[in-house]
Design a protein around this motif. Sequence first.
Motif, PDB file in Angstrom:
ATOM      1  N   PRO A   1       0.816  -1.227   0.000  1.00 52.23           N
ATOM      2  CA  PRO A   1       0.000   0.000   0.000  1.00 52.23           C
ATOM      3  C   PRO A   1       0.844   1.267   0.000  1.00 52.23           C
ATOM      4  O   PRO A   1       0.450   2.270  -0.616  1.00 52.23           O
ATOM      5  CB  PRO A   1      -0.806  -0.140   1.286  1.00 52.23           C
ATOM      6  N   GLU A   2       1.997   1.231   0.625  1.00 51.84           N
ATOM      7  CA  GLU A   2       2.856   2.426   0.654  1.00 51.84           C
ATOM      8  C   GLU A   2       3.517   2.724  -0.678  1.00 51.84           C
ATOM      9  O   GLU A   2       4.167   3.763  -0.830  1.00 51.84           O
ATOM     10  CB  GLU A   2       3.920   2.299   1.750  1.00 51.84           C
ATOM     11  N   ASP A   3       3.362   1.849  -1.666  1.00 50.82           N
ATOM     12  CA  ASP A   3       3.832   2.138  -3.020  1.00 50.82           C
ATOM     13  C   ASP A   3       2.838   2.981  -3.797  1.00 50.82           C
ATOM     14  O   ASP A   3       3.125   3.416  -4.919  1.00 50.82           O
ATOM     15  CB  ASP A   3       4.088   0.841  -3.789  1.00 50.82           C
ATOM     16  N   THR A   4       1.663   3.212  -3.227  1.00 52.16           N
ATOM     17  CA  THR A   4       0.653   4.033  -3.885  1.00 52.16           C
ATOM     18  C   THR A   4       1.190   5.441  -4.105  1.00 52.16           C
ATOM     19  O   THR A   4       1.660   6.092  -3.173  1.00 52.16           O
ATOM     20  CB  THR A   4      -0.623   4.086  -3.034  1.00 52.16           C
ATOM     21  N   ALA A   5       1.128   5.901  -5.355  1.00 52.63           N
ATOM     22  CA  ALA A   5       1.661   7.207  -5.707  1.00 52.63           C
ATOM     23  C   ALA A   5       1.411   7.458  -7.191  1.00 52.63           C
ATOM     24  O   ALA A   5       1.013   6.549  -7.927  1.00 52.63           O
ATOM     25  CB  ALA A   5       3.169   7.280  -5.426  1.00 52.63           C
ATOM     26  N   VAL A   6       1.681   8.674  -7.605  1.00 46.01           N
ATOM     27  CA  VAL A   6       1.801   8.969  -9.031  1.00 46.01           C
ATOM     28  C   VAL A   6       3.265   8.746  -9.407  1.00 46.01           C
ATOM     29  O   VAL A   6       4.164   9.297  -8.761  1.00 46.01           O
ATOM     30  CB  VAL A   6       1.377  10.410  -9.354  1.00 46.01           C
ATOM     31  N   TYR A   7       3.485   7.946 -10.414  1.00 48.04           N
ATOM     32  CA  TYR A   7       4.832   7.606 -10.854  1.00 48.04           C
ATOM     33  C   TYR A   7       5.186   8.406 -12.108  1.00 48.04           C
ATOM     34  O   TYR A   7       4.396   8.465 -13.060  1.00 48.04           O
ATOM     35  CB  TYR A   7       4.952   6.112 -11.131  1.00 48.04           C
ATOM     36  N   TYR A   8       6.377   9.006 -12.070  1.00 50.48           N
ATOM     37  CA  TYR A   8       6.857   9.835 -13.168  1.00 50.48           C
ATOM     38  C   TYR A   8       8.169   9.276 -13.709  1.00 50.48           C
ATOM     39  O   TYR A   8       9.020   8.817 -12.935  1.00 50.48           O
ATOM     40  CB  TYR A   8       7.132  11.259 -12.686  1.00 50.48           C
ATOM     41  N   CYS A   9       8.352   9.364 -15.013  1.00 51.63           N
ATOM     42  CA  CYS A   9       9.657   9.049 -15.572  1.00 51.63           C
ATOM     43  C   CYS A   9      10.376  10.357 -15.894  1.00 51.63           C
ATOM     44  O   CYS A   9       9.753  11.391 -16.138  1.00 51.63           O
ATOM     45  CB  CYS A   9       9.558   8.169 -16.805  1.00 51.63           C
ATOM     46  N   ARG A  10      11.671  10.269 -15.845  1.00 52.88           N
ATOM     47  CA  ARG A  10      12.513  11.429 -16.121  1.00 52.88           C
ATOM     48  C   ARG A  10      13.725  10.991 -16.921  1.00 52.88           C
ATOM     49  O   ARG A  10      14.376  10.000 -16.597  1.00 52.88           O
ATOM     50  CB  ARG A  10      12.985  12.084 -14.817  1.00 52.88           C
ATOM     51  N   TYR A  11      14.010  11.748 -18.001  1.00 58.63           N
ATOM     52  CA  TYR A  11      15.213  11.527 -18.783  1.00 58.63           C
ATOM     53  C   TYR A  11      16.160  12.693 -18.557  1.00 58.63           C
ATOM     54  O   TYR A  11      15.734  13.849 -18.453  1.00 58.63           O
ATOM     55  CB  TYR A  11      14.890  11.450 -20.274  1.00 58.63           C
TER      56      TYR A  11
END
Length: 115
Positions: A87-97
């Motif tokens: 549950p603590e992995d819940t988040a908005v995930y972003y990629c970055r280059y």
Amino acid sequence: QVQLVESGGGLVQPGGSLRLSCAASGNIRSIQAMSWYRQTPGKEREWVASIFSQGNTNYADSVKGRFTISRDNAKDTMYLQMNSLKPEDTAVYYCRYYSNPNYYWGQGTQVTVSS
């Protein structure tokens, strides 16, 4: 300019798996590093994992052993395989280059881990 589009987020039960993708387009060259970050409301964006031009990888302690970052150069796509989700992995995930001196961000994809 580089455009990044994340996909693969969703709702998953604890212990489940998801694979996120980050597709790149535009002026893709000399990318030194590709990374995943995540953010929850009211908190700063948190680094999750990185893969470098030589192929070496680094992970945050909180995801080490559960998440795997990879890339497919032929498809200009980066992935984040997430297993044993909590549950603590819940988040908005972003990629970055990162292409010196510029950073490029995607728009984010929501991951929710809940029963």
